[in-house]
Design an enzyme around this catalytic site. Structure first.
Site, short mmCIF file in Angstrom:
data_model
loop_
_atom_site.label_atom_id
_atom_site.label_comp_id
_atom_site.label_asym_id
_atom_site.label_seq_id
_atom_site.Cartn_x
_atom_site.Cartn_y
_atom_site.Cartn_z
N PRO A 42 166.10 -43.58 24.10
CA PRO A 42 166.33 -42.65 22.99
C PRO A 42 166.91 -43.30 21.73
O PRO A 42 166.56 -42.91 20.62
CB PRO A 42 167.29 -41.63 23.58
CG PRO A 42 166.96 -41.62 25.03
CD PRO A 42 166.63 -43.03 25.37
N SER A 62 162.61 -50.18 18.04
CA SER A 62 161.89 -51.44 18.29
C SER A 62 162.80 -52.55 18.82
O SER A 62 162.32 -53.65 19.11
CB SER A 62 161.23 -51.93 16.99
OG SER A 62 160.29 -50.99 16.52
N GLN A 102 127.88 -40.61 -6.42
CA GLN A 102 128.37 -41.99 -6.34
C GLN A 102 129.77 -42.07 -5.78
O GLN A 102 130.09 -43.00 -5.00
CB GLN A 102 128.31 -42.62 -7.73
CG GLN A 102 128.58 -44.12 -7.71
CD GLN A 102 128.52 -44.74 -9.10
OE1 GLN A 102 129.35 -44.43 -9.94
NE2 GLN A 102 127.52 -45.58 -9.33
N ILE A 108 136.45 -35.98 2.43
CA ILE A 108 135.03 -35.65 2.28
C ILE A 108 134.76 -34.23 2.77
O ILE A 108 133.94 -33.50 2.19
CB ILE A 108 134.17 -36.67 3.06
CG1 ILE A 108 134.16 -38.01 2.33
CG2 ILE A 108 132.74 -36.15 3.27
CD1 ILE A 108 133.48 -39.14 3.10
N GLY A 117 138.07 -28.56 1.89
CA GLY A 117 138.90 -27.53 2.51
C GLY A 117 138.60 -27.34 3.98
O GLY A 117 139.49 -26.97 4.76
N GLU A 132 152.90 -49.37 20.57
CA GLU A 132 152.89 -50.82 20.84
C GLU A 132 153.43 -51.63 19.67
O GLU A 132 153.02 -52.77 19.45
CB GLU A 132 151.46 -51.29 21.17
CG GLU A 132 150.74 -50.46 22.20
CD GLU A 132 151.36 -50.50 23.58
OE1 GLU A 132 152.43 -51.11 23.73
OE2 GLU A 132 150.80 -49.91 24.49
#
Length: 401
Positions: free
Chosen positions: A132, A136, A295, A353, A356, A379
């Site tokens: 807890p 790291s 484009q 892309i 909504g 990891e």
């Protein structure tokens, strides 16, 4: 197979395995993934299918009933599975890390006891380093194992166990000061204990409690848990490798291949996000034509595809380096760092892309948008990867003055 993320130099067997896995993903995972994820439901039928395919024993040697395949083969399978649903790849990842640690570091008795059943998926693995208050800083572990005759008594609280509930074998990293005088470097006084337990939640064996599933933003379906040890007694022959003080190195070896796995997951999720984005861009019309003909969208698709390709290439390189027997912490760190960052970016571009509709739970991209952030942390964070990369680069390019 799609045009992106191709891997040169694969054997016929590797290509057959990948084709089988991809077919399974397309037919058995993608159609149900979003529904199961929204219910946070463990994918029992999918797991049974993975057992039948032999994926739980993919890297376990043939002498123990596995397929004896390479890390590269495994990573490419993970990439395909994560393309379908990242949570499923998490179910086999920690199992694979524990099996790898047993294969590399276990005593013969430990290998004979666990690997044949792990190859069949009858015993499923989880591993536990974090706590807890740990983050790291692995050297700050406070969980402890103390020798008492022919047993060790384990006490402490662990955190973020993938498969914590469904697993039946957990590799747990604890401090063990026996034979290590005061002042010994922390990483030299750690031991990996192999803890057998019943699957489930609550008190799964005397002295060992799995409180329940942690409710997460994404990465649902797979169970992520705490682990509480309070006077947990295990036999001395369940010290991985039979010798105390080697746990840190054993775990780091496992995490190193785990980083290749996380990179593969990032590649798979990014590839799926690209597929969704490029498909939607050809169906959605604005200003009288498909948005794919604008484009601005073509630029975005070009950037997404390039990131998918780059991440895949680095992941494959890291896996092949490990398979060759060479040190690969630099390559694994780079692959994990790049793949997870690119995954986040590709998913976000696919989300944009969709406009909504990407915010709607009816669309698959919404699930990927919540799943991608886990890869930035699992990891080892990006910051940890950059520390590893920086130190290794200074070793390789040491100034000679």
């Amino acid at each position: 197979m799609t045009r992106l993320a191709q891997t040169a130099g694969l054997t016929d067997i590797q290509q057959e395995i990948l084709s089988t896995v991809r077919d399974f993903v397309d037919k058995e995972i993608i159609p149900v993934a979003t529904q199961l994820e929204h219910r946070d439901e463990y994918p029992m039928e999918i797991v049974e299918g993975l057992k039948e395919l032999g994926l739980f024993g993919l890297m376990i040697p043939e002498e123990y009933g596995g397929l004896g395949e390479s890390l590269l083969t495994y990573a490419l399978c993970v990439e395909e599975i994560a393309r379908g649903w990242m949570s499923v790849s998490g179910i086999i990842n920690t199992h694979f890390i524990v099996a790898y640690m047993l294969k590399q570091h276990g005593t013969q008795e430990q290998k004979d006891t666990f690997l044949p059943r792990m190859a069949l998926g009858e015993v499923r693995g989880a591993f536990s380093m974090s706590e807890p208050a740990l983050g790291s800083d692995v050297s700050a572990i406070t969980s402890k194992g103390v020798r008492d005759g022919d047993e060790y008594v384990l006490n402490g609280q662990k955190m973020w166990l993938t498969n914590g509930g469904t697993s039946s074998l957990v590799a747990v990293l604890c401090r063990s000061d026996e034979g290590h005088p005061e002042g010994t470097a922390p990483h030299k006084s750690m031991t990996t204990f192999l803890v057998e337990k019943e699957p489930g939640f609550g008190e799964v064996r005397p002295g060992l409690t799995i409180p329940g599933k942690i409710d997460k933003m994404g990465y649902k379906g797979v169970d992520t848990t705490e682990l509480i040890m309070d006077g947990l007694r295990i036999p001395a022959n369940r010290v991985l490798g039979g010798t105390t003080g080697r746990g840190f190195y054993q775990m780091m070896d496992g995490v190193e291949v785990g980083r290749v796995n996380v990179a593969a997951r990032g590649c798979g999720v990014a590839q799926r996000a690209f597929e969704l984005g490029v498909s939607y861009a050809q169906q959605r019309h604005t200003f009288g034509k498909p948005i794919a003909q604008h484009q601005a969208i073509q630029f975005k698709l070009a950037e997404m595809a390039t990131k998918v390709e780059a991440a895949h290439a680095m992941m494959v390189n890291a896996a092949r380096k490990k398979d060759s027997g060479e040190r690969n912490d630099l390559e694994a760190g780079m692959a994990k760092y790049l793949a997870s960052e690119y995954c986040k970016e590709v998913v976000e571009d696919a989300f944009r892309i969709h406009g909504g509709y990407g915010f709607s739970k009816e669309y698959e991209i919404e699930r990927l948008y919540r799943e991608a952030p886990m890869l930035l942390i699992g990891e080892g964070t990006a910051e940890i990867q950059k520390m590893i990369i920086g130190r290794r680069l200074l070793e390789e390019y040491r100034f000679q003055g």
